[in-house]
Design an enzyme around this catalytic site. Structure first.
Site, PDB file in Angstrom:
ATOM      1  N   LEU A 112       0.974  -1.254   0.028  1.00 32.36           N
ATOM      2  CA  LEU A 112      -0.079  -0.115  -0.010  1.00 32.36           C
ATOM      3  C   LEU A 112       0.955   1.305  -0.023  1.00 32.36           C
ATOM      4  O   LEU A 112       1.999   1.178   0.750  1.00 32.36           O
ATOM      5  CB  LEU A 112      -1.074   0.154   1.267  1.00 32.36           C
ATOM      6  CG  LEU A 112      -1.876  -1.144   1.247  1.00 32.36           C
ATOM      7  CD1 LEU A 112      -2.736  -0.859   2.519  1.00 32.36           C
ATOM      8  CD2 LEU A 112      -2.950  -1.521   0.209  1.00 32.36           C
ATOM      9  N   GLY A 157       0.828  -5.271   1.091  1.00 35.40           N
ATOM     10  CA  GLY A 157       0.034  -5.462  -0.165  1.00 35.40           C
ATOM     11  C   GLY A 157       0.615  -6.372  -1.345  1.00 35.40           C
ATOM     12  O   GLY A 157      -0.098  -6.872  -2.089  1.00 35.40           O
ATOM     13  N   ASN A 181       3.140  -7.762   7.084  1.00 35.95           N
ATOM     14  CA  ASN A 181       3.861  -7.082   8.016  1.00 35.95           C
ATOM     15  C   ASN A 181       3.298  -5.754   8.362  1.00 35.95           C
ATOM     16  O   ASN A 181       4.094  -4.915   9.111  1.00 35.95           O
ATOM     17  CB  ASN A 181       5.249  -6.796   7.679  1.00 35.95           C
ATOM     18  CG  ASN A 181       5.492  -5.856   6.488  1.00 35.95           C
ATOM     19  OD1 ASN A 181       4.613  -5.850   5.455  1.00 35.95           O
ATOM     20  ND2 ASN A 181       6.390  -4.936   6.706  1.00 35.95           N
ATOM     21  N   GLU A 182       2.153  -5.798   8.421  1.00 35.17           N
ATOM     22  CA  GLU A 182       1.257  -4.334   8.808  1.00 35.17           C
ATOM     23  C   GLU A 182       1.434  -4.084  10.439  1.00 35.17           C
ATOM     24  O   GLU A 182       1.707  -2.922  10.455  1.00 35.17           O
ATOM     25  CB  GLU A 182      -0.023  -4.639   8.697  1.00 35.17           C
ATOM     26  CG  GLU A 182      -0.513  -4.672   7.189  1.00 35.17           C
ATOM     27  CD  GLU A 182      -0.280  -5.697   6.138  1.00 35.17           C
ATOM     28  OE1 GLU A 182      -0.628  -5.451   4.845  1.00 35.17           O
ATOM     29  OE2 GLU A 182       0.055  -6.751   6.711  1.00 35.17           O
TER      30      GLU A 182
END
Length: 306
Positions: A112, A157, A181-182
């Site tokens: 993202l 993403g 890995n957010e």
């Protein structure tokens, strides 16, 4: 895309077809006019500024290359162009398979675009998240055979895009880590990110990976099942085409209906809650604490570039 009778396509035929494509090597694009300009051997490329499509109607396949430097981030413009290009291929029953890869070896997609999520207004956040949802919905339920040729790092993403594919081949390079890995950025992966990962590697492995924000190097990615095959970088092209031949040997109608049966319950969860999911995203990303975290992270990236 119309249901078609499966036709056995030998891997050698696909390799010959690939060789006819201009700039055929994965991640190596020669200058060519997009939007219908002619390529070598009568092959017509199309695409736009951020996504290049190299079609081979004779083989029934196309290669979609990400061209959004420096790291192929999923900006609003990229997502819009990507979905348009994918839809064009799906509406042309000539094509049965698509390979997703990067035009810039070293990074598949960094995920993202945080600039779309920082310092903007709620309306923009909603528009952006709807585009992310649309990308996932289109890929996850595509009737095409989708194979990810992962020739670079694939966090967040970027990992999600590869997880939507039917098969994933990762180049064996210790720098090419992959995972959702957010949490490392203080962000919670949405339920449909989670569902996609659970469907791929199982509940316990997904729970651990999501909580810790794990990025898996190639050997670990293969071990946990987040990718299906790891090969030397110079073998990604031949491996992907060999795998594509096996998938395209299956009658389309049977494969497509089976794919739909397996994936539709996951998709239905988002479709039923799509508006609420957008509202939740806007509310979450608009928090002062999240905005501050994103600003700090973006500033660190600027300093690294400097």
């Amino acid at each position: 895309m119309a249901l078609a009778t499966g036709v056995r396509v030998p891997a050698r035929a696909l390799l010959r077809a690939w060789a006819r494509l201009p700039g055929a090597a994965l991640g190596r694009t020669e200058p060519a006019a997009c939007g219908g300009g002619g390529g070598g051997g009568g092959v017509r490329r199309f695409g736009n500024q951020r996504v290049l499509v190299e079609p081979d109607p004779a083989a029934g396949i196309a290669v979609m290359k990400f061209k959004n430097p420096p790291v192929n981030s999923l900006s609003l413009e990229f997502l819009t162009e990507f979905v348009i290009s994918l839809e064009k291929l799906e509406n042309d029953k000539t094509f049965r398979g698509v390979i997703l890869t990067s035009d810039s070896p070293g990074v598949f997609s960094a995920g993202l675009d945080l600039r779309e999520m920082c310092g903007r207004n709620p309306a923009h956040y909603a528009e952006y998240w709807k585009a992310v949802q649309e990308m996932w919905l289109r890929l996850y339920m595509s009737n095409l055979v989708l194979i990810a040729a992962i020739n670079g790092a694939s966090p967040a993403g970027g990992c999600l895009m590869s997880l939507t594919c039917d098969y994933r081949v990762l180049a064996d390079n210790p720098r090419y880590a992959i995972g959702l890995n957010e949490t490392l950025l203080g962000i919670v992966a949405p339920f449909w990110f989670k569902d996609t990962l659970v469907n791929t590697i199982g509940h316990r492995a997904a729970e651990r990976a999501l909580q810790l924000g794990l990025l898996f190097p190639p050997a670990k990615a293969l071990q946990v099942g987040i990718v299906d095959k790891v090969v030397p970088e110079d073998q990604v092209q031949s491996t992907v085409l060999s795998v594509m031949a096996k998938w395209m040997a299956i009658p389309d109608h049977a494969r497509q209906l089976t794919k739909n049966m397996m994936r539709k319950p996951t998709v239905d969860r988002l479709v039923k809650q799509r508006d609420d999911d957008i509202k939740n995203f806007v509310s979450f990303v608009s928090r002062d604490s999240i905005q501050k975290s994103l600003q700090i992270y973006l500033e660190k990236l600027k300093q690294k570039k400097g």
